[in-house]
Design an enzyme around this catalytic site. Sequence first.
Site, PDB file in Angstrom:
ATOM      1  N   ASP A  82     -16.221  -1.901  -3.933  1.00  0.00           N
ATOM      2  CA  ASP A  82     -16.362  -3.276  -3.470  1.00  0.00           C
ATOM      3  C   ASP A  82     -17.799  -3.727  -3.712  1.00  0.00           C
ATOM      4  OD1 ASP A  82     -14.389  -5.060  -1.462  1.00  0.00           O
ATOM      5  OD2 ASP A  82     -16.480  -5.707  -1.523  1.00  0.00           O
ATOM      6  N   CYS A  85      -3.722 -13.075  -5.008  1.00  0.00           N
ATOM      7  CA  CYS A  85      -3.405 -13.784  -3.767  1.00  0.00           C
ATOM      8  C   CYS A  85      -3.624 -15.281  -3.922  1.00  0.00           C
ATOM      9  CB  CYS A  85      -4.228 -13.236  -2.600  1.00  0.00           C
ATOM     10  SG  CYS A  85      -6.005 -13.378  -2.820  1.00  0.00           S
ATOM     11  N   PHE A 141     -11.873  -3.782  -5.515  1.00  0.00           N
ATOM     12  CA  PHE A 141     -11.896  -4.885  -4.547  1.00  0.00           C
ATOM     13  C   PHE A 141     -11.315  -4.378  -3.225  1.00  0.00           C
ATOM     14  CE2 PHE A 141     -11.127  -6.623  -8.824  1.00  0.00           C
ATOM     15  CZ  PHE A 141     -12.217  -7.469  -8.979  1.00  0.00           C
ATOM     16  N   ARG A 172       0.839  -1.205   0.000  1.00  0.00           N
ATOM     17  CA  ARG A 172       0.000   0.000   0.000  1.00  0.00           C
ATOM     18  C   ARG A 172       0.874   1.255   0.000  1.00  0.00           C
ATOM     19  NH1 ARG A 172      -2.932  -3.341   4.245  1.00  0.00           N
ATOM     20  NH2 ARG A 172      -4.557  -4.393   3.048  1.00  0.00           N
ATOM     21  N   ASP A 197      -6.904  -5.460  -6.588  1.00  0.00           N
ATOM     22  CA  ASP A 197      -6.528  -6.363  -5.494  1.00  0.00           C
ATOM     23  C   ASP A 197      -7.679  -7.330  -5.217  1.00  0.00           C
ATOM     24  OD1 ASP A 197      -5.161  -7.533  -3.389  1.00  0.00           O
ATOM     25  OD2 ASP A 197      -5.788  -6.031  -1.934  1.00  0.00           O
TER      26      ASP A 197
END
Length: 429
Positions: free
Chosen positions: A284, A373, A262, A246, A333
Amino acid sequence: MSANNYPRIFLNKNEEKEILQGMPWVFDNEISYIKHRGSEKDAWKNESFAECTLDDGTAVEVYSKAGGFLGTGILNKKSKIAVRIIGHENADVILADTAAYFEKRVLDAYSLRQMYYSKNDSYRLIFGEADLIPGLICERFCDENSKVILLIQFLSLSCDIFRKQILSALCKICKPDAIFERSDSSVREKEGLPEVAGWLDLTKEDFPVANGPDGKITIIENGIKLGVDIVNGQKTGYFLDQKFNRQVAARFCKDKRVLDTFTHTGAFGLNAYKAGANEVISVDISPEAVEMVNHNIELNKAGNKMKAVCADVFDLLKQYEAAGEKFDVIVLDPPAFTKSAKMIEKAYGGYKEINLRAMRLLKPNGILVTCSCSYFMETNMFCDMIMHAAMDSHRRVQILEKHGAGPDHPVLLGYPKSEYLKCVVCRVI
């Protein structure tokens, strides 16, 4: 060969190679046979894994086909991962004093974090297999009042049976004000374990689940106030692994228009705001997440330049493209698009779509911070996806930086699943 009476698992030929490299798992199909005796007076007997009469949770020693000792683990016949190795000492050494053994493991993990984090930081304290305690996740949250709350997950039988020793070690070393257990993941079902969640009573020796507060706390990360819901938030309530990424993204955001997708808690967007962005839009699909983003915007008095949007990111990127919207910086992300190798092709398509649409929305020389991820989307494949997204969006891309998770998520050599996070910073020409 050990002289003790602990059961011994012998692997098929050549199955020891990954374990010697550091892999702490033994799969059921890697086992040749199990040798054990009922008591010291009983004769040794051999059983196949299918015939095994040992109880789940039994400590076993693991050997190669030729008889080379590999480590001590915990047996679980209900799981495809039949044995999780908890140490490379013989079983009688480990089990002679399990309290001291796990205290050393917790202390090693805690000491590592002290090199990177201050007492008021929040970080992952124990990262399962990578910290040599298979199946255990522990987050250390420090709230704005300097209270330490641990969030713990016992995700495998191999750590669940040592629950008391591990919790005692955490209390002794970390001196938390509270511990919340979120062993409510579906992976426990694969281990034959029930889901458990609740505050723990630290005054009792067996640490039973007890009633407690709502779990909504405020932490400070990179100088930013962030609301975290450790009781009802996604997974462990906050993604600590992206802390330093970040800061990396924020470097490009001064005087820029930023799209943060996201977003979960709005952390990337708030770092951009703190760095001096002119406008930040954080998106989101979850109304609960957007509610938390709005809370965090208010906490940081960022409402003059930052807003939260509740939308499907795939749909919103299409709408922005149709409307001719342009951004200087875009952060992607997303959650893991696949948790299995079988779905990697579909996941590749999902990653490619959001990346090519983001590239189309970026101004010339705009910055794309794109993440995955998913362990199964390994780094070379991820960069290949970025290249093909660039081709389809008719843009040229320079990769400026590549990052992974923070040092509170160490990578254990030989255990590739510990290297799961990719964060690639690109300039889109």
